[in-house]
Design a protein around this motif. Structure first.
Motif, PDB file in Angstrom:
ATOM      1  N   GLY A   1     -33.981  20.759  23.470  1.00 13.08           N
ATOM      2  CA  GLY A   1     -34.004  21.822  22.464  1.00 13.08           C
ATOM      3  C   GLY A   1     -32.817  21.841  21.543  1.00 13.08           C
ATOM      4  N   THR A   2     -32.059  20.729  21.479  1.00  9.28           N
ATOM      5  CA  THR A   2     -30.897  20.647  20.587  1.00  9.28           C
ATOM      6  C   THR A   2     -30.994  19.412  19.704  1.00  9.28           C
ATOM      7  OG1 THR A   2     -29.535  19.335  22.102  1.00  9.28           O
ATOM      8  CG2 THR A   2     -29.465  21.742  22.355  1.00  9.28           C
ATOM      9  N   TYR A   3     -30.301  19.470  18.558  1.00  9.69           N
ATOM     10  CA  TYR A   3     -30.342  18.356  17.609  1.00  9.69           C
ATOM     11  C   TYR A   3     -29.108  18.398  16.719  1.00  9.69           C
ATOM     12  CZ  TYR A   3     -31.816  15.503  13.598  1.00  9.69           C
ATOM     13  OH  TYR A   3     -31.876  14.581  12.601  1.00  9.69           O
ATOM     14  N   TRP A   4     -28.456  17.247  16.564  1.00 10.61           N
ATOM     15  CA  TRP A   4     -27.318  17.122  15.638  1.00 10.61           C
ATOM     16  C   TRP A   4     -27.828  16.552  14.310  1.00 10.61           C
ATOM     17  CZ3 TRP A   4     -21.895  17.613  16.910  1.00 10.61           C
ATOM     18  CH2 TRP A   4     -21.630  17.894  18.256  1.00 10.61           C
ATOM     19  N   PRO A   5     -27.871  17.329  13.220  1.00 10.26           N
ATOM     20  CA  PRO A   5     -28.247  16.747  11.926  1.00 10.26           C
ATOM     21  C   PRO A   5     -27.205  15.737  11.433  1.00 10.26           C
ATOM     22  CG  PRO A   5     -27.587  19.049  11.675  1.00 10.26           C
ATOM     23  CD  PRO A   5     -27.693  18.786  13.143  1.00 10.26           C
ATOM     24  N   PHE A   6     -25.966  15.904  11.886  1.00  9.53           N
ATOM     25  CA  PHE A   6     -24.909  14.926  11.595  1.00  9.53           C
ATOM     26  C   PHE A   6     -23.755  15.170  12.559  1.00  9.53           C
ATOM     27  CE2 PHE A   6     -23.231  18.619   9.585  1.00  9.53           C
ATOM     28  CZ  PHE A   6     -21.854  18.472   9.623  1.00  9.53           C
ATOM     29  N   TRP A   7     -22.926  14.155  12.725  1.00  9.14           N
ATOM     30  CA  TRP A   7     -21.684  14.301  13.475  1.00  9.14           C
ATOM     31  C   TRP A   7     -20.668  13.322  12.920  1.00  9.14           C
ATOM     32  CZ3 TRP A   7     -20.360   9.929  16.461  1.00  9.14           C
ATOM     33  CH2 TRP A   7     -21.409   9.019  16.712  1.00  9.14           C
ATOM     34  N   ILE A   8     -19.399  13.591  13.187  1.00  7.69           N
ATOM     35  CA  ILE A   8     -18.302  12.771  12.668  1.00  7.69           C
ATOM     36  C   ILE A   8     -17.424  12.361  13.846  1.00  7.69           C
ATOM     37  CG2 ILE A   8     -16.332  12.673  11.087  1.00  7.69           C
ATOM     38  CD1 ILE A   8     -17.654  15.087   9.607  1.00  7.69           C
TER      39      ILE A   8
END
Length: 345
Positions: free
Chosen positions: A168-175
């Motif tokens: 139930g989680t999602y990273w649209p972006f990460w750095i």
């Protein structure tokens, strides 16, 4: 037929052993304990200052494999947006990373109740919504704001994207936090800026900057040298104070304060309160040349004497109407990018 001999078939296990014995990343994450980010001089609002908190959970589920430090989440259209710095203890190859993570609490409830189809539908909807927001509205603005704040870094080249949506989680972006980067100075302050961008986007009257994220031709060449020796993040309270000291008349007085007040009074500039700690935006009807003329006029005293302006330092506090840094040379003229230098000879 593949005849390759695998002399070390369990290198993944060896990496886990290495990470468990290596405390470097975990100790670095502990530096985030009770760190306050944002502007302490701003009003007490969600876009002002916040304290990072330790929270190793996703959708309320504790995960001992992770160390997470988060800001207060945002809830919008049924989704929860978390802004966090994270480290997975058994993954030394990724290291520390930060950004935005989106979640939907209903997904796991449907999954646990056996309603797999509904869980899948909600997951696809969450991912599509998060991706549309990021790619259409937020990516360019985030690259611009972060690159403005850290002019020796090119954030438009650093966004990573996940290939899955788990639990139930999602990273649209990460750095990824580079090894030489300070976890507080870069990661903690960056997620506060990112959160402010999302808050501005979700606001009914929010207007995101729309300029182009461009690192100037000289900043990356001077990292650690005299130009950036102060290590002050641009468009912060510290950056303004640094400029203020450079324009001091005596120990307690700076003529920069008076100039800022006059520029705000005559509508040449206005204070940007949505995203940055301390930034002033030039009126969109004025060119940078007009702005510089106004500055030059205000530094002239009644007796005709001209106070000394540190023109290059002013790029730490002034933005164009598009949200780009105002880049000036020592003589108070606009710097040209490498492209414009070639174009105009």
């Amino acid at each position: 037929m593949n005849k390759t001999k695998h002399f070390y078939p369990n290198l993944g296990d060896r990496a886990k052993i290495f990470c468990e014995g290596d405390r470097h990343y975990q100790e670095k994450m502990m530096l985030l304990e009770d760190v306050i980010v944002g502007s302490c001089s701003a009003d007490n609002s969600e876009q002002a200052y916040e304290c990072l908190r330790r929270d190793d959970t996703y959708n309320g589920i504790k995960d001992p494999c992770y160390i997470m430090y988060k800001l207060k989440p945002i809830e919008h259209n049924g989704l929860v947006y978390e802004f966090l710095v994270e480290y997975q203890k058994h993954d030394p190859n990724t290291g520390i990373y930060y950004g935005c993570k989106v979640s939907n609490r209903n997904i796991m409830e449907h999954f646990e109740n056996g309603n797999i189809d509904m869980a899948n539908q909600l997951t696809h909807k969450m991912v599509d919504c998060a991706d549309k927001e990021w790619k259409t509205y937020l990516r360019d603005a985030t690259a611009l704001v972060l690159s403005n704040s850290y002019p020796d870094k090119k954030f438009n080249l650093r966004f990573c994207h996940t290939e899955n949506a788990n639990d139930g989680t999602y990273w649209p972006f990460w750095i990824r936090l580079n090894e030489e980067e300070d976890v507080v100075y870069v990661a903690a302050n960056a997620i506060k800026l990112i959160k402010n961008i999302y808050l501005t986007h979700f606001s009914d009257h929010g207007l995101l900057p729309y300029g182009y994220a461009e690192t100037d031709d000289t900043s990356s060449k001077h990292v650690g040298r005299k130009k950036n020796s102060s290590n002050t993040r641009y468009f912060s309270d510290a950056a303004y104070e640094e400029c203020r000291i450079l324009h001091s008349i005596d120990k307690n007085t700076s003529f920069l304060d008076e100039i800022i007040r006059e520029l705000c009074s005559n509508k040449t500039i206005s204070r940007c309160k949505d995203i940055y700690e301390c930034a002033y935006i030039i009126n969109e009807e004025l060119s940078i040349l007009d702005f510089c003329k106004e500055l030059d006029k205000l530094r002239t005293k009644q007796n005709g004497e001209k106070l000394t302006l540190k023109w290059t330092a002013l790029e730490k506090i002034f933005l164009t109407a598009k949200g780009e840094r105002v880049k000036l040379d020592k003589g108070g003229k606009q710097k040209l990018s490498a492209y414009n230098k070639r174009k105009w000879g």
